[in-house]
Design a protein around this motif. Structure first.
Motif, mmCIF file in Angstrom:
data_model
loop_
_atom_site.group_PDB
_atom_site.id
_atom_site.type_symbol
_atom_site.label_atom_id
_atom_site.label_comp_id
_atom_site.label_asym_id
_atom_site.label_seq_id
_atom_site.Cartn_x
_atom_site.Cartn_y
_atom_site.Cartn_z
ATOM 1 N N VAL A 216 14.861 62.068 52.797
ATOM 2 C CA VAL A 216 14.852 60.640 52.461
ATOM 3 C C VAL A 216 16.104 60.223 51.711
ATOM 4 C CG1 VAL A 216 12.345 60.418 52.450
ATOM 5 C CG2 VAL A 216 13.521 61.110 50.363
ATOM 6 N N GLU A 217 16.809 61.204 51.110
ATOM 7 C CA GLU A 217 18.002 60.836 50.331
ATOM 8 C C GLU A 217 18.895 62.061 50.165
ATOM 9 O OE1 GLU A 217 19.151 58.715 46.033
ATOM 10 O OE2 GLU A 217 17.076 59.277 46.505
ATOM 11 N N ILE A 218 20.202 61.810 50.170
ATOM 12 C CA ILE A 218 21.187 62.858 49.913
ATOM 13 C C ILE A 218 21.926 62.503 48.640
ATOM 14 C CG2 ILE A 218 23.191 64.121 50.792
ATOM 15 C CD1 ILE A 218 22.323 63.393 53.606
ATOM 16 N N VAL A 219 21.818 63.363 47.640
ATOM 17 C CA VAL A 219 22.472 63.157 46.353
ATOM 18 C C VAL A 219 23.345 64.371 46.083
ATOM 19 C CG1 VAL A 219 20.670 61.657 45.435
ATOM 20 C CG2 VAL A 219 20.455 64.118 45.172
ATOM 21 N N PRO A 220 24.218 64.325 45.087
ATOM 22 C CA PRO A 220 25.115 65.464 44.830
ATOM 23 C C PRO A 220 24.379 66.797 44.714
ATOM 24 C CG PRO A 220 25.789 63.594 43.512
ATOM 25 C CD PRO A 220 24.524 63.192 44.198
ATOM 26 N N LYS A 221 24.765 67.732 45.585
ATOM 27 C CA LYS A 221 24.299 69.121 45.592
ATOM 28 C C LYS A 221 22.832 69.296 45.966
ATOM 29 C CE LYS A 221 27.657 70.676 42.145
ATOM 30 N NZ LYS A 221 27.844 71.378 40.850
ATOM 31 N N ARG A 222 22.194 68.249 46.497
ATOM 32 C CA ARG A 222 20.783 68.414 46.849
ATOM 33 C C ARG A 222 20.338 67.348 47.852
ATOM 34 N NH1 ARG A 222 18.753 67.963 40.934
ATOM 35 N NH2 ARG A 222 20.873 68.723 40.695
ATOM 36 N N TRP A 223 19.266 67.697 48.568
ATOM 37 C CA TRP A 223 18.580 66.748 49.444
ATOM 38 C C TRP A 223 17.203 66.469 48.838
ATOM 39 C CZ3 TRP A 223 21.126 71.075 51.232
ATOM 40 C CH2 TRP A 223 22.180 70.879 52.129
#
Length: 331
Positions: A100-107
């Motif tokens: 649902v979302e891609i953020v720095p260093k993680r999904w």
């Protein structure tokens, strides 16, 4: 049965009610000593220093149930397992989720839990297959692994102090799932087992029974970790393609990516079997799914006809007959 949204004629209603009553009587015989409702007394010996668990409370020197469910005992711990509940993750659970979302260093993944789960970049196999520290370049290339709305299979790794759930996808069997259908069913219908990945050879289909109630049915993939090799080869192809051969390569890739019509029909047939079983409130196992698929084939039903009212009644009658016969064999 609350989710059953099919119109039945009078005869079908009577047949379905009779089958469900038979199933209820069979289950009550099995769990006559374990099933409790609210305010029921749970027989225990307080001299054994028992521990009161979830769904229990001590009142007037007796242990009383505060939930409808089944009494479970683990050493000295006594608790009530609710018959219907939301997904409660446990370490080692096989789950299916959607990015649902891609953020720095993680999904961040939606997994049918009270909050989104987290899949760290450090918990993924890299394209080169080498175990090393993740760099800024790896972080920039995160979309080459998973994008928004991608369906991913992973394993529950641990819980953080803030209650968030961390996943890992380091094994070959985990990763992105493609060319199939994602179904959502009540998670209590999927029991934890040793094997949640199933290859239905005669249908050329892979089945993943997620503990979180997300069921994946897709075209069989020989090696799930081809994600690594495919990404490397795709990158090399993109770098070496010339402008004159681009269209030809695209057409060739599209042809290779097509799922055969027969396989697509098998995926839909298995998916409809899961829908029928889920609506009837039956536990979802690969054995019961296969029996339902075989029943539709025996009756020469088209895929869309499996969602008709008559098939629901037949599946319920077949399940009642199966449980009755298995009960007689045990007896």
């Amino acid at each position: 049965m609350r989710g059953l949204q099919v119109s039945l004629n009078q005869t079908q209603k009577i047949r379905l009610q009779r089958a469900l009553q038979q199933l209820e009587s069979l289950s009550s015989k099995v769990n006559v000593n374990a099933s409790v409702t609210v305010a029921d007394t749970i027989p225990v010996n307080f001299e054994d220093n028992i521990l009161k668990g979830h769904g229990t409370v001590e009142r007037d020197g007796e242990l009383v149930a505060t939930l409808c469910g089944v009494v479970e005992r683990v050493n000295k711990l006594v608790y009530v397992r609710p018959l219907r509940s939301r997904y409660k993750p446990e370490i080692g659970d096989i789950i299916v989720g959607r990015v649902v979302e891609i953020v720095p260093k993680r999904w961040k993944l939606e997994i049918n839990f009270s909050q989104d789960a987290v899949l760290m970049l450090s918990s993924m196999n890299l394209a080169d297959g080498i175990q090393r520290r993740r760099t800024a370049v790896d972080e920039l290339n995160m979309r080459s692994f998973f994008e928004e709305n991608d369906v991913v299979c992973a394993e529950v790794r641990n819980f953080q102090h803030d209650g968030s759930l961390q996943l890992q996808a380091r094994s070959q069997k985990y990763g992105k799932l493609e060319k199939g259908q994602l179904l959502t069913i009540p998670p209590y219908l999927v029991k934890r087992r040793k094997q949640h990945f199933h290859h239905m050879e005669q249908y050329g289909v892979d089945l993943v029974l997620g503990c979180n109630g997300f069921i994946w049915i897709g075209e069989h993939v020989e090696v799930r970790d081809t994600m690594s090799g495919d990404q490397v080869s795709n990158t090399e192809q993109q770098n070496t393609k010339s402008s004159t051969s681009t269209n030809y390569m695209d057409l060739e890739e599209q042809e290779q990516g097509y799922t055969p019509l027969e396989t697509r029909q098998n995926i839909c047939r298995i998916a409809n079997s899961v829908r029928v079983l889920s609506s009837l409130g039956f536990n979802i196992t690969v054995e019961v799914i296969m029996e339902t698929v075989d029943l539709s084939g025996t009756m020469n039903l088209e895929v869309h006809e499996m969602l008709g009212s008559e098939f629901y009644v037949l599946v319920a009658e077949k399940e009642a007959e199966r449980r009755c016969s298995s009960g007689k064999k045990k007896g």
